[in-house]
Scaffold this motif. Sequence first.
Motif, PDB file in Angstrom:
ATOM      1  N   VAL A  36       0.877  -1.168   0.000  1.00 21.08           N
ATOM      2  CA  VAL A  36       0.000   0.000   0.000  1.00 21.08           C
ATOM      3  C   VAL A  36       0.913   1.216   0.000  1.00 21.08           C
ATOM      4  O   VAL A  36       1.872   1.287   0.767  1.00 21.08           O
ATOM      5  N   VAL A  37       0.632   2.167  -0.866  1.00 22.99           N
ATOM      6  CA  VAL A  37       1.448   3.363  -1.033  1.00 22.99           C
ATOM      7  C   VAL A  37       0.710   4.553  -0.432  1.00 22.99           C
ATOM      8  O   VAL A  37      -0.444   4.805  -0.780  1.00 22.99           O
ATOM      9  N   THR A  38       1.380   5.269   0.481  1.00 30.10           N
ATOM     10  CA  THR A  38       0.776   6.445   1.095  1.00 30.10           C
ATOM     11  C   THR A  38       1.780   7.600   1.139  1.00 30.10           C
ATOM     12  O   THR A  38       2.987   7.390   1.045  1.00 30.10           O
TER      13      THR A  38
ATOM     14  N   LEU B 149       0.079  14.114   2.030  1.00 34.22           N
ATOM     15  CA  LEU B 149      -1.196  14.105   1.297  1.00 34.22           C
ATOM     16  C   LEU B 149      -1.990  12.875   1.727  1.00 34.22           C
ATOM     17  O   LEU B 149      -1.990  11.850   1.038  1.00 34.22           O
ATOM     18  N   PRO B 150      -2.659  12.940   2.869  1.00 37.61           N
ATOM     19  CA  PRO B 150      -3.323  11.745   3.402  1.00 37.61           C
ATOM     20  C   PRO B 150      -4.378  11.146   2.480  1.00 37.61           C
ATOM     21  O   PRO B 150      -4.683   9.960   2.572  1.00 37.61           O
ATOM     22  N   GLU B 151      -4.905  11.942   1.562  1.00 37.58           N
ATOM     23  CA  GLU B 151      -5.912  11.422   0.637  1.00 37.58           C
ATOM     24  C   GLU B 151      -5.298  10.598  -0.490  1.00 37.58           C
ATOM     25  O   GLU B 151      -6.002   9.901  -1.208  1.00 37.58           O
ATOM     26  N   ALA B 152      -3.977  10.678  -0.650  1.00 34.50           N
ATOM     27  CA  ALA B 152      -3.288   9.993  -1.749  1.00 34.50           C
ATOM     28  C   ALA B 152      -2.878   8.587  -1.314  1.00 34.50           C
ATOM     29  O   ALA B 152      -1.933   8.406  -0.559  1.00 34.50           O
ATOM     30  N   ILE B 153      -3.605   7.605  -1.809  1.00 36.29           N
ATOM     31  CA  ILE B 153      -3.340   6.201  -1.477  1.00 36.29           C
ATOM     32  C   ILE B 153      -3.467   5.379  -2.752  1.00 36.29           C
ATOM     33  O   ILE B 153      -4.416   5.547  -3.522  1.00 36.29           O
ATOM     34  N   THR B 154      -2.504   4.495  -2.969  1.00 35.31           N
ATOM     35  CA  THR B 154      -2.562   3.587  -4.109  1.00 35.31           C
ATOM     36  C   THR B 154      -1.896   2.285  -3.695  1.00 35.31           C
ATOM     37  O   THR B 154      -1.600   2.083  -2.513  1.00 35.31           O
ATOM     38  N   GLN B 155      -1.660   1.409  -4.646  1.00 36.42           N
ATOM     39  CA  GLN B 155      -1.041   0.126  -4.316  1.00 36.42           C
ATOM     40  C   GLN B 155      -0.300  -0.423  -5.519  1.00 36.42           C
ATOM     41  O   GLN B 155      -0.442   0.066  -6.628  1.00 36.42           O
ATOM     42  N   GLY B 156       0.499  -1.443  -5.281  1.00 34.40           N
ATOM     43  CA  GLY B 156       1.228  -2.098  -6.355  1.00 34.40           C
ATOM     44  C   GLY B 156       1.764  -3.435  -5.886  1.00 34.40           C
ATOM     45  O   GLY B 156       1.866  -3.680  -4.677  1.00 34.40           O
TER      46      GLY B 156
ATOM     47  N   CYS C 299       4.908   0.151  -7.494  1.00 35.02           N
ATOM     48  CA  CYS C 299       4.420   1.102  -6.486  1.00 35.02           C
ATOM     49  C   CYS C 299       4.933   2.508  -6.755  1.00 35.02           C
ATOM     50  O   CYS C 299       4.192   3.483  -6.624  1.00 35.02           O
ATOM     51  N   LEU C 300       6.201   2.618  -7.125  1.00 38.45           N
ATOM     52  CA  LEU C 300       6.771   3.940  -7.362  1.00 38.45           C
ATOM     53  C   LEU C 300       6.187   4.578  -8.625  1.00 38.45           C
ATOM     54  O   LEU C 300       5.975   5.795  -8.667  1.00 38.45           O
ATOM     55  N   THR C 301       5.881   3.777  -9.629  1.00 32.89           N
ATOM     56  CA  THR C 301       5.205   4.294 -10.825  1.00 32.89           C
ATOM     57  C   THR C 301       3.791   4.755 -10.466  1.00 32.89           C
ATOM     58  O   THR C 301       3.360   5.847 -10.858  1.00 32.89           O
ATOM     59  N   GLU C 302       3.079   3.929  -9.709  1.00 37.44           N
ATOM     60  CA  GLU C 302       1.726   4.283  -9.273  1.00 37.44           C
ATOM     61  C   GLU C 302       1.743   5.501  -8.354  1.00 37.44           C
ATOM     62  O   GLU C 302       0.812   6.314  -8.366  1.00 37.44           O
ATOM     63  N   ALA C 303       2.794   5.639  -7.557  1.00 41.54           N
ATOM     64  CA  ALA C 303       2.910   6.766  -6.633  1.00 41.54           C
ATOM     65  C   ALA C 303       2.934   8.090  -7.388  1.00 41.54           C
ATOM     66  O   ALA C 303       2.305   9.068  -6.963  1.00 41.54           O
ATOM     67  N   VAL C 304       3.645   8.124  -8.506  1.00 43.40           N
ATOM     68  CA  VAL C 304       3.712   9.356  -9.299  1.00 43.40           C
ATOM     69  C   VAL C 304       2.327   9.709  -9.839  1.00 43.40           C
ATOM     70  O   VAL C 304       1.894  10.870  -9.760  1.00 43.40           O
ATOM     71  N   ASP C 305       1.596   8.728 -10.372  1.00 42.86           N
ATOM     72  CA  ASP C 305       0.229   8.971 -10.849  1.00 42.86           C
ATOM     73  C   ASP C 305      -0.672   9.444  -9.720  1.00 42.86           C
ATOM     74  O   ASP C 305      -1.457  10.384  -9.880  1.00 42.86           O
ATOM     75  N   CYS C 306      -0.566   8.794  -8.590  1.00 42.70           N
ATOM     76  CA  CYS C 306      -1.383   9.133  -7.428  1.00 42.70           C
ATOM     77  C   CYS C 306      -1.071  10.548  -6.944  1.00 42.70           C
ATOM     78  O   CYS C 306      -1.975  11.318  -6.619  1.00 42.70           O
ATOM     79  N   LEU C 307       0.209  10.890  -6.902  1.00 45.51           N
ATOM     80  CA  LEU C 307       0.637  12.226  -6.497  1.00 45.51           C
ATOM     81  C   LEU C 307       0.054  13.280  -7.437  1.00 45.51           C
ATOM     82  O   LEU C 307      -0.493  14.293  -6.995  1.00 45.51           O
TER      83      LEU C 307
END
Length: 142
Positions: A20-22, A26-33, A39-47
């Motif tokens: 789980v990526v948090t 930005l507490p509303e920004a949560i994703t996973q991988g 996860c790091l690729t998804e983190a950029v999109d989530c950010l």
Amino acid sequence: MTNFIFPVQLTPDNEDGGYVVTFRDLPEAITQGDSISECLTEAVDCLEEAIAARINDNREIPQPSVLQEGEYLAELPLTMIFKTLVYQAFREKEINKTQLARQLNLDEKEIRRILNPRHGTKLSTIERVLSALGKKIEVRMM
């Protein structure tokens, strides 16, 4: 100088596998991988989505916290950095869109597009708006 590289926490997901990526900032920004790389690729999109949502909701964009042990970094894409800089300068100036439009001799609809995080805006336009707001972009290569 403004920084757009945010610390990311990866927490193992014991139930579904992967992580789980948090973001602390930005507490509303949560994703996973499934993998750290994913996860790091998804983190950029989530950010990017979290920052765009804050701009759309007229909310503050926080400065990133200092990286802590065990965290990773996610950098906001350059196009979104430019949009965020315009948004922050606009908020700081405490003027409305109509006033900015008058100052730049533009239609107010164009100002709305410039401030829209999903609308493509030419770099020359961003530079012009930032200049009108008393700011300028300096690029450094490290």
